[in-house]
Scaffold this motif. Structure first.
Motif, PDB file in Angstrom:
ATOM      1  N   SER A   1      30.130   1.928  11.219  1.00 39.73           N
ATOM      2  CA  SER A   1      29.790   1.450  12.562  1.00 39.73           C
ATOM      3  C   SER A   1      28.892   2.425  13.306  1.00 39.73           C
ATOM      4  O   SER A   1      28.227   2.049  14.270  1.00 39.73           O
ATOM      5  CB  SER A   1      31.055   1.215  13.385  1.00 39.73           C
ATOM      6  N   ASN A   2      28.877   3.695  12.879  1.00 44.03           N
ATOM      7  CA  ASN A   2      28.146   4.740  13.603  1.00 44.03           C
ATOM      8  C   ASN A   2      26.885   5.199  12.886  1.00 44.03           C
ATOM      9  O   ASN A   2      26.383   6.292  13.174  1.00 44.03           O
ATOM     10  CB  ASN A   2      29.066   5.938  13.835  1.00 44.03           C
ATOM     11  N   ILE A   3      26.385   4.395  11.949  1.00 43.44           N
ATOM     12  CA  ILE A   3      25.114   4.739  11.308  1.00 43.44           C
ATOM     13  C   ILE A   3      24.072   4.963  12.396  1.00 43.44           C
ATOM     14  O   ILE A   3      23.946   4.165  13.336  1.00 43.44           O
ATOM     15  CB  ILE A   3      24.667   3.613  10.356  1.00 43.44           C
ATOM     16  N   ASN A   4      23.317   6.059  12.283  1.00 42.83           N
ATOM     17  CA  ASN A   4      22.394   6.396  13.363  1.00 42.83           C
ATOM     18  C   ASN A   4      21.202   7.171  12.817  1.00 42.83           C
ATOM     19  O   ASN A   4      21.363   8.109  12.035  1.00 42.83           O
ATOM     20  CB  ASN A   4      23.117   7.237  14.426  1.00 42.83           C
ATOM     21  N   PHE A   5      20.002   6.739  13.234  1.00 40.72           N
ATOM     22  CA  PHE A   5      18.772   7.404  12.809  1.00 40.72           C
ATOM     23  C   PHE A   5      17.916   7.735  14.027  1.00 40.72           C
ATOM     24  O   PHE A   5      17.988   7.061  15.056  1.00 40.72           O
ATOM     25  CB  PHE A   5      17.985   6.510  11.840  1.00 40.72           C
ATOM     26  N   LYS A   6      17.096   8.757  13.874  1.00 39.48           N
ATOM     27  CA  LYS A   6      16.271   9.217  14.995  1.00 39.48           C
ATOM     28  C   LYS A   6      14.948   8.470  15.115  1.00 39.48           C
ATOM     29  O   LYS A   6      14.286   8.541  16.143  1.00 39.48           O
ATOM     30  CB  LYS A   6      16.008  10.716  14.846  1.00 39.48           C
ATOM     31  N   ASN A   7      14.550   7.774  14.055  1.00 39.00           N
ATOM     32  CA  ASN A   7      13.261   7.075  14.125  1.00 39.00           C
ATOM     33  C   ASN A   7      13.371   5.690  13.489  1.00 39.00           C
ATOM     34  O   ASN A   7      14.273   5.425  12.679  1.00 39.00           O
ATOM     35  CB  ASN A   7      12.156   7.895  13.444  1.00 39.00           C
TER      36      ASN A   7
END
Length: 444
Positions: free
Chosen positions: A228-234
């Protein structure tokens, strides 16, 4: 000089540990369905992940401590003689180990005791060895997640039928390392089955041969973090991740179509991706529908903002991972748990009315301990038996409350229990199993 010798000793133990664990891993080749190449790929996934490295190096430390202990007692024997060796072995090793073992087993045994007398109701069990197909009457999913269908398939299936279970989740896991990994291990070609895929296909076919319906629910698993917390900066990383996910899920959609699987889950607890990529999810659903002709759902977590999910109208069911907190107290009674459902039912019913879709609990389960209704989503740990009191009563009451409150609701499509066996949430041979079988025998 002494330090140099210790470093050499440690390196020997280090090398021994890696060789030993690899050889043990190779024992999986005894399973004819696993190829050597698949095995090497799996091994590389484990040793290249953070959790795999932590596990292997923990084993190294255990082996090194054993090495130091054995070396110490050998030196005592050589330098001090047999009597001193026996005395030290007894006082410095055997007595402490005995006291620790006795203390731990006493605590675990105490926590395992409970005062709950339950009379098993055999009258509600299906003794015909044939699914009663109550789904055709009321369209309710009487579902269960079942691991280890494997070699004992027939036995497990007979148990499933006896307990009025008519739907079974087949759960292929696919993998990424952590929340910042922008790719998933993909199938080499969509619709080209590996030996691992063939195991799932065989399970589905065997379930169908016994007239049990199947919910194919591919599940993303991570070594660390939560999906649920997959996160990328771009945006590039987001797009790379989704393309990787797209290939994987289309592969399983093709499997669902090939096997005529009745229900396919397009994703599980992927909140951050849906918020960041709603248009790509809509496109993916359209692609899935060109491949797969059965019914679709998505498994949203219980604490998601359900209205933020943009594609409910494209699916057949609103799927919910239903680990709702129900009580503030441990060891609750039935009425307390039932009251805990009221606020959640109001939200679910409103959601169902808004989209004119039934709510399906794609997962729901309770641990057999006294705190099960406080935070149902929590897994136990290795040390849980030391501080958690067993309570099959709380587990039983949690399921009884669920079905008393929800089973008769027209907007409610049914449950998939997490799970039958082999986990902290196991219900097999517990009173909860009989409770579920009872409610699964009820049709409108």
């Amino acid at each position: 000089m002494l330090l140099k010798k210790e470093v050499k000793s440690f390196l020997k133990v280090y090398l021994f540990t890696w060789i030993t664990t690899f050889l043990l891993f190779l024992l999986n080749l005894l399973n004819p369905r696993i190829s050597f190449i698949d095995l090497l790929e799996s091994y590389w996934q484990i040793i290249s992940s953070a959790s795999g490295q932590l596990f292997l190096h923990s084993i190294v430390l255990v082996f090194y401590c054993l090495y130091l202990l054995i070396r110490y007692f050998i030196r005592v024997y050589r330098n001090k003689g047999f009597k001193t060796f026996i005395a030290r072995l007894t006082l410095q090793f055997m007595v402490p180990i005995f006291l620790i073992y006795y203390g731990i087993t006493s605590v675990v045994e105490s926590n395992s005791k409970e005062d709950f007398s339950y009379s098993w109701d055999y009258s509600i069990e299906n003794k015909t060895d044939t699914v009663q197909n109550l789904y055709s009457i009321d369209q309710k999913h009487r579902g269960m997640t079942v691991y280890a269908l494997g070699r004992n398939n027939r036995t497990n299936i007979q148990e499933i039928i006896r307990n009025n279970i008519e739907w079974v989740v087949v759960l292929p896991y696919f993998y990424q390392e952590n929340e910042q990994t922008n790719s998933i291990r993909n199938p080499k070609e969509i619709g080209k089955w590996s030996q691992r895929d063939s195991m799932f296909i065989k399970s589905i076919e065997q379930l169908h041969q016994n007239n049990i319906r199947v919910h194919l629910k591919p599940h993303l698993w991570m070594s660390s973090g939560w999906r649920s917390n997959i996160n990328f900066k771009n945006q590039e990383d987001w797009n790379n991740w989704f393309e990787s996910y797209r290939k994987t899920i289309l592969h399983y959609a093709a499997m669902a179509e090939k096997t005529k699987t009745e229900l396919f889950c397009i994703g599980t607890e992927l909140r951050s991706s849906i918020r960041n990529q709603p248009d790509l999810w809509m496109q993916l659903i359209k692609e899935i529908k060109t491949i797969y002709s059965g019914k679709l759902t998505y498994a949203a977590n219980w604490d998601d903002q359900f209205d933020v999910i943009p594609f409910w109208h494209e699916l057949d069911y609103i799927g919910v991972q239903a680990y709702f907190p129900l009580t503030q107290n441990s060891n609750p009674n039935l009425n307390e748990i039932k009251e805990g459902w009221d606020k959640h039912i109001a939200v679910l019913q409103k959601l169902s009315n808004k989209y004119n879709k039934q709510i399906l609990f794609t997962e729901v389960g309770y641990r057999p301990d006294r705190t099960a209704t406080k935070k149902p989503w929590e897994w136990g740990s290795f040390f849980s038996p030391l501080f958690k009191r067993k309570s099959t009563k709380t587990q039983y009451l949690a399921f009884e409350a669920l079905y008393q409150k929800l089973w008769i609701q027209e907007w409610f499509a049914g449950t998939y229990i997490w799970q039958w066996d082999n986990s902290d949430f196991e219900i097999k041979d517990a009173p909860a199993q009989n409770c579920i079988a009872k409610w699964y025998s009820v049709s409108d």
